[in-house]
Write an enzyme that holds these catalytic residues in place. Sequence first.
Site, short mmCIF file in Angstrom:
data_model
loop_
_atom_site.label_atom_id
_atom_site.label_comp_id
_atom_site.label_asym_id
_atom_site.label_seq_id
_atom_site.Cartn_x
_atom_site.Cartn_y
_atom_site.Cartn_z
N GLU A 33 12.61 -14.26 -1.42
CA GLU A 33 13.45 -13.74 -0.34
C GLU A 33 12.59 -13.24 0.83
OE1 GLU A 33 17.01 -10.34 -0.01
OE2 GLU A 33 15.73 -10.43 -1.78
N LYS A 42 22.95 -14.40 2.54
CA LYS A 42 23.18 -13.48 1.43
C LYS A 42 24.57 -12.84 1.54
CE LYS A 42 20.53 -9.85 -0.98
NZ LYS A 42 19.25 -9.09 -0.93
N CYS A 59 18.98 -12.63 -4.63
CA CYS A 59 18.66 -11.31 -5.21
C CYS A 59 19.91 -10.53 -5.60
CB CYS A 59 17.77 -10.52 -4.24
SG CYS A 59 16.85 -9.19 -5.06
N LYS A 112 12.53 -2.97 -16.27
CA LYS A 112 13.53 -3.71 -15.49
C LYS A 112 13.49 -5.20 -15.79
CE LYS A 112 15.05 -4.44 -10.71
NZ LYS A 112 14.72 -4.21 -9.28
N THR A 121 -2.75 14.00 -6.25
CA THR A 121 -2.58 13.87 -7.69
C THR A 121 -1.24 14.37 -8.22
OG1 THR A 121 -3.67 16.01 -8.05
CG2 THR A 121 -5.07 14.04 -8.07
N GLU A 152 6.12 17.83 -10.95
CA GLU A 152 5.68 18.86 -10.01
C GLU A 152 6.43 18.76 -8.69
OE1 GLU A 152 1.07 19.16 -11.68
OE2 GLU A 152 1.50 18.11 -9.82
N LYS A 180 8.66 20.25 0.96
CA LYS A 180 7.41 19.70 0.41
C LYS A 180 7.55 18.22 0.09
CE LYS A 180 5.42 23.85 -1.76
NZ LYS A 180 4.87 24.41 -3.01
#
Length: 621
Positions: free
Chosen positions: A41, A109, A161, A195, A457, A462, A583
């Site tokens: 696609e 599509k 798709c 998936k 990281t 978190e 954040k």
Amino acid sequence: MLLAAAALNQTPLDWENNLANIKNAIEKARKSKADLLLLPELSITGYGCEDLFLTEWLPEEAFEKLLEIKDWCENITVAVGLPVRFRDHVIYNTACVIQNKEIIGFTAKQFLANDGVHYEPRWFTSWPAGKETTFEKFGKTYKIGDLVYELNGVTFAFEICEDAWRGDDRPAGRHQQRGVQLILNPSASHFAMSKTDVRYHLVVDASKKYNCAYVYANLLGNESGRIVFDGEILIAQNGNLIMRNQLLSFKNVDLECGEVNFEDPLPVVEQVAPLEPVDENKEFVSAITLALFDYLRKSRSRGFVLSLSGGADSSACAVVIAEMVKRALNELGLEAFARKLNVFSAEDLQKLEFLNDFEKQQFLTGKLLTTAYQGTVNSSDDTFQSAEELAKSIGAVFYNWGIDEEVKGYTGKIEKAIGRELTWQTDDVTLQNIQARVRAPAIWMLANINNALLLATSNRSEAAVGYATMDGDTSGSISPLAGVDKAFLRQWLVWAQQNLGYEGLQYVNNLQPSAELRPAEQAQTDEKDLMPYPILNQIERLAFYERLSPMQVFERLKTEVEPEALKMYLKRFYALWSRNQWKRERYAPAFHLDDYNLDPRSWLRFPILSGGFQEELKKLG
């Protein structure tokens, strides 16, 4: 008929790369004597052009490239994807069919993906089922719509798709009624762990249900930054799998062929064979290493820099870079590996001639990964040993310096300004954050010196509760782990030690996760600050993947967690979640690796300012 499909590693707006890959695929298919080639696609432009699809010039340029591609298609039928600006006011996501250097038509599509990481209706318009018309471009008239094509007496049509994910409303049902014998599916289907099992059944089950042959081709690699494509190719007929390729390859072009007999088709199976169980640990490392490899080369950076604390997250970052080197080198060979990254000197390559495979991996990892342990008085000997031994075991450059002087400098300035001493009793968060924050400038300096990407990281757990210091441990160019949770990472590190041979992980795997920002006598751990990670992850999934209210989450978990403790955890989670959306808005780009993520620019949008679930949490009592 010999049917071919190609997975392509494309890049938005990189016309030279994209056309080279398309030409390569066509040449390979012609050399294989394929009758038909399916490309993914939007493979001319790349899938991730985003709002550039809304411009007038991008679809026009894509059409000009299509006319170049047309002339490469001698004695072969090729299906290639591109956006088409229709009568100057709407844009369709199309697959163009070229037969022997002639454009036969465009299929548009019908169903546009509009959930999770997809925002297609922002750019494209859905095509109505059954409608066909024409449009004019550069003085020629072309057919467009819900078309049926013919090749060597075989009729074929498309599902593009998302079309295939619409249950009984998918185009395949209507194709069957029109006598279609072959369905082609050009896709840009993002990677998520496990998936592939769903996708396998969408294709193979459809070939049985709709009594047809089915060819599927997906994009490959980290195309535009956040989304990874696994490059899956499937060919099936009447529920029989004819061909399935190796996913998550480091190739630019993965072309696969399968022979399909339409005169004497394979018998319809009673039951479609299941796919072998997916090992998510293997999938994760395959996806993240390919994502990092492509991010490195497409950003034209020269390596990675990492603040290696000795904890789980930074150790995982170090290992996936080493594994990236090993996997790409094994698949591509040294010459192609060096050519694709374009960061090694002639002198480097000469040295490699005399090294064995393990030594090559160590040498190349050392060229691509620079690490530093930045300790304070609150850091432990255990985490220093963990960081040093891991860096040594994979061949990474390792530096070690302390930051107490910088911490004292900033603390002293503020104490002088406000006229009092900062203490752990009154200024806990401030004293923790300054340690994390002063680590950023020096590690950024290393990244700048090396023209390298700084790895942040943070993980998804978190990010959910804002358990990170903004402009400290969140600093980075890319946050590769932010799409997966802490519990997954901890078990993956044990798996990596046992199955990938990274013995340097034995140190971190024996440690309790801790920020190590409070004095040692306080015995700080992440789970003491927050809650047990498995519970945090369950709340997060129920709240934002299953979209349940706080009370519904409580009802779901109250038999697994002591109810009064659960109420406390829920109140803490939702308070921290609501307070820390700002954040999540500022985190470095992250890869989509699981079935959901918390990145507001790709999967989950949430207001920066809100009521914080106060009314909902009151109901918990």
